[in-house]
Design an enzyme around this catalytic site. Structure first.
Site, mmCIF file in Angstrom:
data_model
loop_
_atom_site.group_PDB
_atom_site.id
_atom_site.type_symbol
_atom_site.label_atom_id
_atom_site.label_comp_id
_atom_site.label_asym_id
_atom_site.label_seq_id
_atom_site.Cartn_x
_atom_site.Cartn_y
_atom_site.Cartn_z
ATOM 1 N N ARG A 90 -53.252 -109.622 -25.955
ATOM 2 C CA ARG A 90 -54.241 -110.288 -26.808
ATOM 3 C C ARG A 90 -53.628 -111.465 -27.556
ATOM 4 N NH1 ARG A 90 -56.013 -110.302 -32.043
ATOM 5 N NH2 ARG A 90 -54.446 -108.773 -32.688
ATOM 6 N N CYS B 222 -59.079 -101.891 -36.007
ATOM 7 C CA CYS B 222 -57.740 -101.281 -36.028
ATOM 8 C C CYS B 222 -57.796 -99.996 -36.858
ATOM 9 C CB CYS B 222 -56.731 -102.263 -36.587
ATOM 10 S SG CYS B 222 -56.544 -103.744 -35.579
ATOM 11 N N ASN C 265 -54.009 -102.191 -45.637
ATOM 12 C CA ASN C 265 -54.631 -100.915 -45.303
ATOM 13 C C ASN C 265 -54.284 -99.802 -46.280
ATOM 14 O OD1 ASN C 265 -53.790 -101.775 -41.931
ATOM 15 N ND2 ASN C 265 -55.791 -102.054 -42.904
ATOM 16 N N ARG D 43 -55.673 -97.151 -34.810
ATOM 17 C CA ARG D 43 -55.184 -97.187 -33.432
ATOM 18 C C ARG D 43 -54.016 -98.152 -33.314
ATOM 19 N NH1 ARG D 43 -56.291 -101.854 -30.941
ATOM 20 N NH2 ARG D 43 -57.822 -103.205 -31.936
ATOM 21 N N SER D 44 -53.977 -99.176 -34.182
ATOM 22 C CA SER D 44 -52.996 -100.251 -34.088
ATOM 23 C C SER D 44 -52.718 -100.792 -35.473
ATOM 24 C CB SER D 44 -53.549 -101.360 -33.180
ATOM 25 O OG SER D 44 -52.709 -102.485 -33.156
ATOM 26 N N ALA E 179 -50.728 -112.980 -36.211
ATOM 27 C CA ALA E 179 -51.035 -113.114 -34.783
ATOM 28 C C ALA E 179 -52.529 -112.948 -34.565
ATOM 29 C CB ALA E 179 -50.271 -112.068 -33.979
ATOM 30 N N ASP F 173 -50.321 -103.720 -37.611
ATOM 31 C CA ASP F 173 -49.358 -104.779 -37.893
ATOM 32 C C ASP F 173 -48.704 -104.410 -39.225
ATOM 33 O OD1 ASP F 173 -48.136 -107.070 -38.914
ATOM 34 O OD2 ASP F 173 -49.712 -108.431 -38.272
ATOM 35 N N ILE G 200 -44.104 -104.324 -35.336
ATOM 36 C CA ILE G 200 -43.696 -105.561 -35.989
ATOM 37 C C ILE G 200 -43.681 -106.628 -34.909
ATOM 38 C CG2 ILE G 200 -41.814 -106.766 -37.184
ATOM 39 C CD1 ILE G 200 -40.900 -104.002 -38.224
ATOM 40 N N TYR G 201 -44.394 -107.724 -35.127
ATOM 41 C CA TYR G 201 -44.434 -108.788 -34.125
ATOM 42 C C TYR G 201 -43.079 -109.506 -34.054
ATOM 43 C CZ TYR G 201 -49.445 -108.437 -33.253
ATOM 44 O OH TYR G 201 -50.688 -107.997 -32.865
#
Length: 283
Positions: free
Chosen positions: A22, A160, A191, A180-181, A282, A183, A222-223
């Site tokens: 994505r 998310c 969150n 589910r996901s 991102a 960052d 972590i991106y």
């Protein structure tokens, strides 16, 4: 708040690099993380190893609870986090379901307040939950979910943080929230306080005592373009004690939340923090 730093360290030390189709940005990833927030003792989970802007997180939560579907609506109450996904996500920009500038589609709060039923009518999940909890009812299905696979194509982003389950035990309200996901450098700092505020607000308007939040994350990452800042800057800092949250006691009903409540009705005390870190986002 060491549990946040411990998760960050776990990702840095044990995570595996995976591709992300994505965003086209690699992610250092672990599977399964469990966090807890003590609302009863007002241990507000706001990260202290960098400055965090909690009012923007609360504004986003208020938008979800009101069923907002436009980035313009979120900006009006103090949150800009949906600007990019509404207006810079190429897949969404070319989606015929998009109505125009700032449109988010049928995401998050839209599903929570206007779930589409087969007969064409709408289901207000949140109103049902508030009604039951106010009567002391826990039918083991007091669930607010934004996850509607049949309408993923009608929104700019899959949720998310997708489901919140409320439970009553001996007059105390608990919340279990599922992601589910996640960052971790950016999203999780929103969150965590959002889950805390959600339980505190729901307890306040239903007359129940607030207990704990159990926050469950499936994919924590972590991106790649965040990694050096996390490893060499944020994780080098020592956390400070957790702050306390104060909510306007005049917030008494769901209608109050829908109509007049603003971020001015929330404040914190004893928030000591390190300098801000400009993590890239991102899209």
């Amino acid at each position: 708040m060491n549990q946040y730093e411990n998760l960050c360290k776990r990702i840095v030390e044990q995570g595996k690099w995976i591709a992300n189709e994505r965003t086209n940005v690699g992610c250092l990833t672990v599977i399964n993380a469990d966090l807890e927030y003590d609302v009863a003792n007002n241990q507000f989970p706001l990260v202290t190893t960098r400055k965090c802007y909690f009012k923007s997180a609360i504004a986003e939560l208020l938008g979800y609870l009101r069923g907002y579907d436009s980035a313009e609506q979120f900006r009006a109450i103090g949150c800009k986090t949906w600007d990019a996904n509404a207006n810079e996500n190429q897949a969404w920009l070319s989606n015929p379901a998009r109505k125009g500038l700032d449109d988010m589609g049928r995401v998050y709060g839209v599903q929570g307040r206007q779930w589409q039923k087969p007969d064409g009518t709408k289901l207000d999940q949140l109103a049902k939950i508030v009604k039951n909890l106010s009567k002391g009812i826990d039918d083991r299905g007091e669930i607010l979910t934004f996850y509607n696979p049949g309408e993923f194509s009608l929104g700019c982003l899959r949720p998310c943080m997708h489901t919140h389950t409320f439970s009553i035990l001996d007059g105390t309200l608990y919340l279990t929230s599922y992601m589910r996901s996640c960052d971790v450098p950016l999203g999780l700092t929103f969150n965590m306080p959002q889950c805390f505020v959600l339980l505190a607000l729901m307890a306040q308007i239903t007359g129940l005592k607030a207990g704990k939040v159990f926050h469950k994350i499936v994919n924590a990452h972590i991106y790649e373009n965040q990694f050096e800042l996390m490893k060499n800057v944020q994780l080098k800092r020592e956390p400070f004690p957790m702050p306390q949250l104060h909510i306007n006691p005049e917030i008494k009903t769901l209608e109050d939340i829908e109509t007049w409540v603003s971020t001015d009705d929330f404040s914190i005390s004893a928030y000591e923090h390190h300098d801000a870190i400009a993590y890239p986002f991102a899209v």
